[in-house]
Design a protein around this motif. Structure first.
Motif, short mmCIF file in Angstrom:
data_model
loop_
_atom_site.label_atom_id
_atom_site.label_comp_id
_atom_site.label_asym_id
_atom_site.label_seq_id
_atom_site.Cartn_x
_atom_site.Cartn_y
_atom_site.Cartn_z
N MET A 34 63.74 17.85 43.09
CA MET A 34 63.59 17.11 41.65
C MET A 34 62.44 16.21 41.74
SD MET A 34 66.20 15.64 38.71
CE MET A 34 67.06 14.69 39.86
N LYS A 35 61.71 16.06 40.87
CA LYS A 35 60.47 15.02 40.61
C LYS A 35 60.85 14.33 39.50
CE LYS A 35 55.35 13.95 40.37
NZ LYS A 35 54.28 14.61 40.60
N ILE A 36 61.04 12.99 39.64
CA ILE A 36 61.29 11.68 38.57
C ILE A 36 60.24 11.02 38.29
CG2 ILE A 36 62.68 10.07 37.68
CD1 ILE A 36 64.93 11.48 39.97
N THR A 37 59.47 10.94 37.26
CA THR A 37 58.35 10.32 36.78
C THR A 37 58.57 9.19 35.84
OG1 THR A 37 56.98 12.01 37.58
CG2 THR A 37 56.01 10.25 36.34
N THR B 233 65.36 15.97 49.24
CA THR B 233 66.65 16.54 50.05
C THR B 233 67.58 16.75 49.24
OG1 THR B 233 67.39 14.17 50.76
CG2 THR B 233 65.45 15.26 52.02
N SER B 234 68.75 17.44 49.93
CA SER B 234 69.93 17.53 49.19
C SER B 234 70.71 16.18 49.05
CB SER B 234 70.93 18.66 49.85
OG SER B 234 71.27 18.24 51.00
N GLU B 235 70.71 15.13 49.90
CA GLU B 235 71.14 13.91 49.62
C GLU B 235 70.49 13.35 48.46
OE1 GLU B 235 70.57 12.14 53.67
OE2 GLU B 235 72.42 13.13 54.48
N ASP B 236 69.26 13.33 48.60
CA ASP B 236 68.29 12.64 47.50
C ASP B 236 68.94 13.24 46.14
OD1 ASP B 236 66.96 11.08 49.24
OD2 ASP B 236 65.28 12.36 49.03
N LYS B 237 69.11 14.41 45.92
CA LYS B 237 69.57 15.13 44.74
C LYS B 237 70.78 14.53 44.35
CE LYS B 237 66.47 19.07 45.37
NZ LYS B 237 66.34 20.60 45.76
N GLN B 238 71.83 14.66 45.23
CA GLN B 238 73.09 14.22 45.17
C GLN B 238 73.32 12.79 44.45
OE1 GLN B 238 75.34 14.84 48.85
NE2 GLN B 238 75.87 16.86 48.11
N ARG B 239 72.25 11.88 45.00
CA ARG B 239 72.18 10.67 44.51
C ARG B 239 71.47 10.47 43.13
NH1 ARG B 239 70.93 5.84 43.64
NH2 ARG B 239 69.06 4.68 44.11
N TRP B 240 70.56 11.05 42.86
CA TRP B 240 69.95 11.10 41.71
C TRP B 240 70.36 11.91 40.50
CZ3 TRP B 240 66.34 7.52 40.39
CH2 TRP B 240 65.74 6.66 41.37
N MET B 241 70.95 13.06 40.64
CA MET B 241 71.51 13.91 39.61
C MET B 241 72.25 13.09 38.71
SD MET B 241 69.92 16.76 39.03
CE MET B 241 70.95 17.77 38.21
N PRO B 242 73.48 12.38 39.24
CA PRO B 242 74.15 11.59 38.28
C PRO B 242 73.42 10.73 37.46
CG PRO B 242 75.25 11.88 40.23
CD PRO B 242 73.96 12.30 40.48
N ILE B 243 72.59 10.05 37.75
CA ILE B 243 71.85 9.22 37.27
C ILE B 243 70.89 9.75 36.08
CG2 ILE B 243 70.01 7.39 37.28
CD1 ILE B 243 70.89 6.87 40.20
#
Length: 107
Positions: free
Chosen positions: A1-4, A24-34
């Protein structure tokens, strides 16, 4: 997922862009809730009106000269908000992107 996160307007009229690539899946797990905490479908109508005014006169939205406008994209989500509406989950998303993202400047 790209966030801008793109911030435009202000006295100097320099556009700053912060980009996060949550690959990465770790990045996605961190960013998705935000990202999901943001009320994407409930952007206030005055935020939309301010965005339209900013398109005509950047930095002059809603009678508030030299205020910043934020255009936020995260995956399929899109929102444009004046800095006065950048509260709660929006603020969290933008501040995290500023800290962790890659920054570019545009004139």
């Amino acid at each position: 997922m790209k966030i801008t996160v793109q911030r435009s307007g202000g006295v100097a009229a320099i556009t700053r862009v912060w980009t996060v690539d949550a690959a990465t899946s770790e990045d996605k797990q961190r960013w998705m809730p935000i990202v999901e905490a943001c009320p994407w479908d409930q952007v206030p109508s005055r935020g939309r009106a301010s965005a339209q005014a900013a398109a005509r006169a950047p930095g002059k939205a809603a009678g508030q000269a030299d205020r910043f406008m934020y255009s936020i994209r995260a995956g399929q989500h899109r929102a444009t908000l004046p800095e006065t509406e950048l509260t709660g989950p929006w603020h969290t998303l933008v501040e995290n992107a500023k800290v962790e993202g890659h920054e570019t400047l545009r004139r």
